[in-house]
Motif scaffolding. Structure first.
Motif: not given
Length: 368
Positions: A161, A164, A169, A171-173, A175-177
């Motif tokens: 990724y 990251n 990840r 923190d940034r994503d 919804v998906v993760f």
């Protein structure tokens, strides 16, 4: 609505969790097989006469010696869960086991001239979906790295990724993760069982610090069950900034690698398996400085996996070794008792007690 703990026993709930984890982690059986094929492990063992130590396999396959412990974890999946290899203990050798080919791994040998039978291409095709997964690709690239043991190592997850970490990840994503949600749900599931089955480990304490305790789910559950116990959560400033207000838990912004607030006891729930042995020693040394002597009631309470503990159960063993492969993608480690013992004593602790009553996990009481 009734709580599940009212409808089912603790053991029924832990068995249900085991079933879900075992099913969910089945993907890592394919990951382990794909890694072994990609690294030509069956070929290496075949060239070594059909049986070899891990060090011999590493040398024959041209894999960095730094990967010895990690390849052992892959091979453990392929023996415990897959039956692709078998192991034979060598009591007179410095190596603990010899890995032997089975009929299954014989069918994966590329240069086996003794037979025209091979399923390598067939299996390779069936693993296509697994190989195309970012995490699987990251693990393959990671095993092919050649570097000095002292060099800072990136993780397979970061290689998958764009550099990251799992926390970046998350923190940034989110919804998906949904990493934070997953950890919170695990706490909400486990802590009522911990308090019901092992609540005595918290009794008699005046104060407790939940290290890297996130938004305080575990500490809040303990404080609700034991109102006389003063509970504090230590976590990074950006985590503490999101902490709920108006609770009976105190929040302290800090870094467990720097220092830990003073308390009778320190809780490390599902934390140490994220970190290397050296990092665990650093964390535990800081914990030791935060608590009083054992005679004064000081102790560390660890909730984590102890590989091979508890009564023998193949599904439990498979789930543990598969979870170990999962945690390897962030350079984490699931440890057996001897590996835990080495860390504890390196950190200056004198005694410990393992309580294997949480399904695939255990409670460890660690004493200065």
């Amino acid at each position: 609505m009734a709580l599940l703990t009212d409808e089912f026993s603790s053991q029924e709930l832990l068995q249900a969790q085991l079933q879900l984890w075992h099913q969910s982690l089945g993907f890592f059986k394919s990951v382990a097989l794909a890694i072994a094929i990609d690294l030509h492990i069956p070929d290496a063992v075949h060239r070594l006469g059909g049986a070899a130590t891990l060090a011999e396999i590493l040398a024959e396959a041209g894999i960095s010696p730094c990967r010895l412990r990690d390849l052992r974890r892959v091979m453990r999946v392929l023996t415990v869960s897959g039956g692709i290899f078998t192991v034979q203990r060598q009591p007179t050798s410095s190596e603990d086991v010899v890995y032997k080919l089975t009929a299954a791994s014989q069918l994966l040998v590329r240069d086996n001239r003794s037979t025209t039978m091979s399923l390598l291409s067939n299996v390779h095709l069936m693993l296509t979906a697994c190989r195309q997964c970012p995490v699987s690709r990251g693990m393959h690239a990671w095993f092919h790295q050649q570097h000095d043991e002292q060099e800072e190592k990136t993780s397979p997850f970061a290689m998958a990724y764009s550099g990251n970490t799992v926390w970046e990840r998350a923190d940034r994503d989110a919804v998906v993760f949904p990493f934070d949600d997953a950890m919170a749900s695990d706490t909400a599931f486990l802590m009522p069982i911990v308090l019901k089955e092992c609540g005595e480990v918290f009794r008699g304490l005046d104060s407790l610090v939940d290290v890297a305790g996130g938004l305080g789910g575990a500490a809040a559950a303990i404080a609700a069950a034991l109102p006389e116990l003063r509970c504090t959560v230590l976590d990074l400033p950006q985590v503490v900034a999101k902490a709920p207000s108006g609770t009976n838990v105190q929040y302290v912004a800090g870094d467990m690698f720097e220092s830990i607030p003073q308390a009778n006891a320190v809780l490390l729930k599902w934390i140490l398996h994220d970190w290397s042995d050296d990092d665990c020693v650093k964390i535990l040394k800081n914990c030791k400085q935060a608590i009083p002597s054992r005679d004064a009631g000081g102790k560390i309470i660890i909730i984590d996996m102890v590989m091979g503990s508890g009564p023998p159960d193949i599904k439990r063993m498979e789930t543990q070794v598969l979870f170990d492969l999962l945690i390897m993608i962030i350079n984490g480690v699931e440890r057996d008792e001897q590996e835990w013992k080495n860390i504890f004593f390196d950190a200056g602790f004198k005694d410990y007690k393992i309580i294997p009553v949480l399904g695939v996990r255990s409670i460890i009481e660690l004493y200065p």
